[in-house]
Design a protein around this motif. Structure first.
Motif, short mmCIF file in Angstrom:
data_model
loop_
_atom_site.label_atom_id
_atom_site.label_comp_id
_atom_site.label_asym_id
_atom_site.label_seq_id
_atom_site.Cartn_x
_atom_site.Cartn_y
_atom_site.Cartn_z
N ALA B 59 0.93 -1.28 -0.12
CA ALA B 59 -0.18 -0.52 -0.57
C ALA B 59 0.98 0.67 0.18
O ALA B 59 1.82 1.44 -0.02
N GLU B 60 0.33 2.44 -0.30
CA GLU B 60 0.56 3.29 -0.15
C GLU B 60 0.21 4.51 0.48
O GLU B 60 -0.95 4.74 0.99
N LEU B 61 0.82 5.32 1.91
CA LEU B 61 -0.09 6.50 2.09
C LEU B 61 -1.34 7.41 1.43
O LEU B 61 -0.30 7.45 0.19
N PHE B 62 -2.26 7.49 1.92
CA PHE B 62 -2.56 8.34 0.77
C PHE B 62 -3.64 8.16 -0.50
O PHE B 62 -2.91 9.05 -1.49
N ARG B 63 -3.32 6.47 -0.69
CA ARG B 63 -3.64 5.65 -1.97
C ARG B 63 -4.14 6.74 -2.82
O ARG B 63 -5.82 6.37 -2.01
N ASP B 64 -4.89 7.38 -3.84
CA ASP B 64 -5.65 8.44 -4.50
C ASP B 64 -6.43 9.32 -3.48
O ASP B 64 -7.28 9.90 -3.14
N ILE B 90 -7.65 -5.49 6.48
CA ILE B 90 -6.93 -4.88 5.59
C ILE B 90 -5.87 -5.19 5.91
O ILE B 90 -5.56 -6.30 6.61
N SER B 91 -4.36 -4.96 4.95
CA SER B 91 -3.88 -5.74 4.55
C SER B 91 -2.40 -5.32 4.96
O SER B 91 -1.21 -5.40 4.85
N SER B 92 -2.20 -3.39 4.56
CA SER B 92 -1.06 -3.04 5.66
C SER B 92 -1.78 -1.54 6.33
O SER B 92 -2.63 -0.96 5.73
N GLY B 93 -1.06 -1.51 6.99
CA GLY B 93 -1.44 0.14 7.62
C GLY B 93 -1.36 1.60 6.90
O GLY B 93 -2.18 1.88 7.74
N GLU B 94 -1.70 1.47 5.69
CA GLU B 94 -1.55 3.12 5.60
C GLU B 94 -2.59 2.94 5.76
O GLU B 94 -2.97 4.71 5.49
N GLU B 95 -3.83 2.98 5.24
CA GLU B 95 -4.85 3.04 4.97
C GLU B 95 -5.35 3.56 6.43
O GLU B 95 -6.22 5.12 6.50
N LEU B 96 -5.21 3.01 6.96
CA LEU B 96 -5.09 3.28 9.13
C LEU B 96 -4.74 4.86 9.48
O LEU B 96 -5.51 5.30 10.57
N TYR B 97 -3.10 5.23 8.67
CA TYR B 97 -2.57 5.65 9.04
C TYR B 97 -3.01 7.05 8.73
O TYR B 97 -3.62 8.35 9.05
N GLY B 98 -3.77 7.05 7.42
CA GLY B 98 -4.42 8.29 6.34
C GLY B 98 -5.63 9.03 7.08
O GLY B 98 -5.69 9.96 7.10
N LEU B 99 -6.95 7.93 7.78
CA LEU B 99 -7.70 8.21 8.18
C LEU B 99 -7.19 9.02 9.53
O LEU B 99 -7.79 9.70 10.11
#
Lengths: 191, 253
Positions: B59-64, B90-99
């Motif tokens: 993943a990447e942080l703030f994908r899209d 969730i598969s990795s942390g980036e979505e969570l961190y973005g939120l």
């Protein structure tokens, strides 16, 4: 040539650096009756979602679709791999997408699209590798050749960046090596 | 056998995805032969690492960034009191961190209760560590800017020579559960469910079941986010109303 037209289920095209202008030229010069689905995997800017499809639509005689996951492949359409997604062809004639790891430093990976098409369509697939700056696509084109599909490599002398066609030629012997005009003529003769 | 040993119904994942991913994961875990794989499925530690890698922890942080810009607008419009949030698969942390960064900027972090589930402990540990790979630093920073966040990336992440880690305090209202989401029999309901790009892994029939299941776990008017190229199955069209087509945000009907 109508017999050939009936035979093929898809034309799968891969390209990278310099390929946008070439794809635009091919799509704008294809016969509007061309009904074999065209599936294109081009390396593109990761974070630019819009622009490419719109630019192609302005010149193409065929509808350009940036597919969603599980979208059905239909005659007469052109499918373009979305930015930052791998694109695969499935046995059931649909497209699947993925955000798996980069392949050949690329997402979308041309190898992935071409290899999956070789499995789905076997000898009823035409694979074409265009200009580009890395080796992505070479293995995928070989997979199409190994399944007795028809393979074309852009003549490296006509390529803006010859790494991609030369990588393919190092790995396999295509059925044809063609200039951009030659590729357009070849495809139009399938109609 | 894989389903039984892992608790995840991989047999209902997309066939080509499963074959491709299985080959990739077994190669990564140095499993050479089928019999070796069968035997290793009795080893809980192997099963855990297997599930972690099968989940595509990429993943990447703030994908899209456009999606996150939208959420930055939607969340404060709809929620000023308590917000229940679920990351079911969730598969990795980036979505969570973005939120978490967005909630922090909106002053809503302490109003949020966030539940994160993963089928493996390795996955949960990786997410709870708060570490993002330094290889993604350039992309993460670029996405941060494109999301039009106030402040700087470095306000939220501490970077060392070895890693880049989100401020642990941001995770104070996050709970972690080792569980594959479809095995979750609790009746907890959520205001926001994040399921972006998860359904890409599934076969069509599993997608039908998953979107029906997620519907049961949303509060009235709760929101479901799916990836911009995910397809909401025809069977789920009556369950959800489209809130934003470009960013694929749906509201429970």
């Amino acid at each position: 040539m109508s017999k050939d037209f009936d035979k093929y289920k898809a034309v799968v095209i891969g390209g990278s650096a310099g390929s946008f202008a070439l794809v635009l030229k091919v799509l704008s010069n294809l016969d509007k009756q061309f009904s074999i689905p065209i599936i294109i995997c081009m390396h593109r800017l990761k974070h630019v979602r819009s622009g490419l499809v719109e630019s192609l639509r302005m010149k193409s005689k065929l509808p350009i679709i940036e597919p969603a996951d599980k979208q059905k492949i239909e005659a007469g359409n052109v499918y373009l791999a979305p930015s930052n997604y791998h694109m695969f062809v499935e046995f059931d004639g649909t497209i699947s997408l993925s955000i798996e790891e980069l392949n050949n430093q690329s997402r979308p990976s041309i190898d992935y699209t071409l290899s999956s098409a070789s499995v789905a369509f076997r000898d009823r697939c035409i694979g074409i590798i265009l200009t580009g700056a890395n080796k992505d696509g070479a293995k995928g084109l070989k997979d199409i050749a190994d399944k007795k599909g028809f393979t074309i490599v852009q003549d490296p002398l006509t390529a803006e960046v010859d790494t991609m066609p030369k990588s393919a030629l190092r790995l396999m012997t295509p059925d044809l090596i063609l200039s951009p005009d030659g590729i357009i003529d070849f495809l139009n003769k399938l109609v | 056998m894989v389903d039984e040993k892992t608790g995840v119904v991989f047999s209902r994942y997309g066939l080509s995805f499963f074959r491709r991913r299985l080959s990739f994961v077994l190669d990564k875990l140095l499993v050479k032969k089928k019999q070796q794989f069968v035997e290793l499925l009795d080893d809980p530690q192997f099963v855990d690492r297997f599930c972690y890698n099968m989940s595509v922890p990429v993943a990447e942080l703030f994908r899209d960034p456009a999606y996150w810009r939208l959420m930055k607008k939607i969340i404060p419009q709809r929620y000023s009191d308590k917000i229940n949030v679920w990351f079911p698969d969730i598969s990795s942390g980036e979505e969570l961190y973005g939120l978490l960064i967005i909630l922090s900027q909106l002053g809503l972090l302490d109003k949020a209760a966030i539940n994160v589930q993963h089928s493996s402990q390795a996955g949960l540990d990786a997410i709870a560590s708060g570490i993002v790979t330094p290889k993604m630093d350039e992309i993460n920073r670029s996405n941060f800017e494109r999301t039009q966040m106030t402040g700087s990336f470095d306000d939220y992440f501490a970077k060392s020579d070895f890693d880049c880690k989100i401020n642990a305090d941001l995770m104070r209202n996050v709970t972690f559960e080792k569980k594959w989401f479809l095995n979750d029999v609790s009746e907890t309901k959520y205001d926001l469910i994040f399921f972006r790009n998860n359904s890409l892994l599934f076969g069509k029939e599993l997608q039908d079941d998953v979107f029906a299941f997620l519907h049961t776990r949303l509060n009235a008017n709760g929101l479901l986010s799916i990836g911009i190229k995910d397809s909401l199955p025809a069977s789920a069209k009556t369950l959800y109303a489209l809130l934003n087509a470009d960013e694929q945000v749906y509201m429970k009907n």
